[in-house]
Design a protein around this motif. Structure first.
Motif, short mmCIF file in Angstrom:
data_model
loop_
_atom_site.label_atom_id
_atom_site.label_comp_id
_atom_site.label_asym_id
_atom_site.label_seq_id
_atom_site.Cartn_x
_atom_site.Cartn_y
_atom_site.Cartn_z
N GLU A 193 -13.04 1.17 11.75
CA GLU A 193 -11.77 0.52 12.06
C GLU A 193 -10.84 0.54 10.85
OE1 GLU A 193 -10.33 -0.69 14.78
OE2 GLU A 193 -12.01 0.13 15.93
N ALA A 194 -11.42 0.28 9.67
CA ALA A 194 -10.60 0.24 8.45
C ALA A 194 -10.03 1.61 8.10
CB ALA A 194 -11.44 -0.28 7.29
N ARG A 199 -3.44 -1.85 7.98
CA ARG A 199 -3.67 -3.23 8.44
C ARG A 199 -5.17 -3.51 8.56
NH1 ARG A 199 -4.35 -5.99 13.28
NH2 ARG A 199 -3.44 -8.09 13.32
N SER A 200 -5.89 -2.58 9.17
CA SER A 200 -7.34 -2.75 9.31
C SER A 200 -8.03 -2.72 7.95
CB SER A 200 -7.91 -1.65 10.21
OG SER A 200 -7.38 -1.74 11.52
N GLN A 201 -7.53 -1.90 7.06
CA GLN A 201 -8.10 -1.85 5.71
C GLN A 201 -7.90 -3.18 4.99
OE1 GLN A 201 -7.10 1.68 3.48
NE2 GLN A 201 -7.32 0.63 1.52
N SER A 202 -6.73 -3.80 5.21
CA SER A 202 -6.45 -5.09 4.60
C SER A 202 -7.40 -6.16 5.14
CB SER A 202 -5.00 -5.49 4.88
OG SER A 202 -4.72 -6.77 4.36
N ILE A 203 -7.70 -6.09 6.44
CA ILE A 203 -8.63 -7.03 7.04
C ILE A 203 -10.02 -6.89 6.41
CG2 ILE A 203 -9.86 -7.62 9.18
CD1 ILE A 203 -7.29 -6.87 10.70
N LEU A 204 -10.46 -5.64 6.22
CA LEU A 204 -11.77 -5.40 5.60
C LEU A 204 -11.78 -5.92 4.16
CD1 LEU A 204 -14.59 -4.26 5.45
CD2 LEU A 204 -13.62 -1.99 5.07
N ASN A 206 -10.04 -8.40 2.97
CA ASN A 206 -10.10 -9.87 3.02
C ASN A 206 -11.50 -10.35 3.41
OD1 ASN A 206 -7.40 -10.23 2.30
ND2 ASN A 206 -6.69 -10.12 4.43
N LEU A 207 -12.15 -9.62 4.32
CA LEU A 207 -13.51 -9.98 4.72
C LEU A 207 -14.47 -9.82 3.55
CD1 LEU A 207 -15.54 -10.78 6.89
CD2 LEU A 207 -15.66 -8.38 7.59
#
Length: 264
Positions: A193-194, A199-204, A206-207
């Motif tokens: 997904e990242a 955007r998905s990379q940013s979520i990863l 942050n996780l």
């Protein structure tokens, strides 16, 4: 549990001479090990034990799900005990100094602590608990009280805890706070997904930060390309695992460092 686990059975070889095997019904099982690398020192810090097998009748390799199928005349706990013993014995033959063995314990359907069989294996083979990382798949344990009891039992043995396949399905962040795992293994699906958008990379990213702030080490599995390896570096994970770095193998005496391509 590596996401590319089931793809490897077409690549694995005959068990090497001297390695232990487990013969059950019409199949012969053996161990392979996939290295896990640290970004900070670019060295192998441990290996995950995986099972492979061949048909006794034909000699052909069999799918991993068939390897993991419990024989009809054997209880799940007994099968798990035999498989864990096989992996630990084979690991002892070619283990790297100061490294961990990651073991997948099957908790699906477990209703009682007596069904957790790792303690006897450690005692019989004289392995220290802190040398073993137990991978716990959070979705396999729905009973919160039992989940906490299992974690407490493994910690009493001195084992490290890895929360496996995190990010797959409906992962529960609360499990990180409650279990306080030493390692959180992010599912390969999170990596894919990242790779699709910033955007998905940013979520990863942050996780990954959340996992570290909780006091755990972050491991990203299923890395198969240089681009994915560089993405893992960018989001700040600590440990990596996947075909890009090393395929599962039976002997580990030549496993030292990750690919030079890790350096940007």
């Amino acid at each position: 549990m590596t996401a590319n686990n089931t793809n490897f059975h077409m690549q694995s070889r005959e068990p090497v001479a001297g390695s232990k095997t487990l013969k059950l019904e019409d199949k012969k099982l053996f161990s392979v090990f996939q290295p896990i690398y640290s970004f900070s020192n670019q060295a192998c810090i441990g290996v995950e034990a995986l099972v492979r097998g061949r048909s006794v009748e034909t000699g052909f390799q069999i799918p991993v799900d068939e390897c993991l199928a419990v024989p009809e005349d054997m209880a799940q706990a007994k099968f798990s005990h035999a498989l864990n013993r096989l992996h630990v014995e084979n690991w002892q033959q070619s283990r790297l100094p100061d490294s961990w063995l990651f073991l997948n314990l099957d908790f699906e359907g477990v209703n009682d602590l007596s069904e957790i069989c790792i303690e006897q294996v450690l005692k019989d083979l004289r392995v220290k608990g802190h040398e073993i990382v137990i991978e716990v798949v959070e979705s396999e344990i729905t009973d919160e009280k039992l989940f906490e009891e299992i974690i407490a039992t493994l910690r009493r043995l001195g084992c490290l805890i890895a929360l496996d396949d995190f990010g797959a399905g409906h992962s529960n962040v609360d499990r990180i706070w409650k279990a306080q795992p030493d390692i959180v293994k992010l599912d390969r699906g999170v990596l894919l997904e990242a790779s699709k958008s910033l955007r998905s990379q940013s979520i990863l990213k942050n996780l990954t930060r959340l996992i570290k702030e909780a006091g755990s080490v972050c491991l990203l599995e299923g890395i198969e390309t240089k681009e994915q390896a560089l993405l893992a570096m960018d989001v700040g994970v600590d440990l990596v695992q996947g075909f890009y770095f090393a395929r599962p193998r039976q002997l580990l005496d030549q496993v030292k460092r990750a690919r030079p391509a890790l350096r940007k």
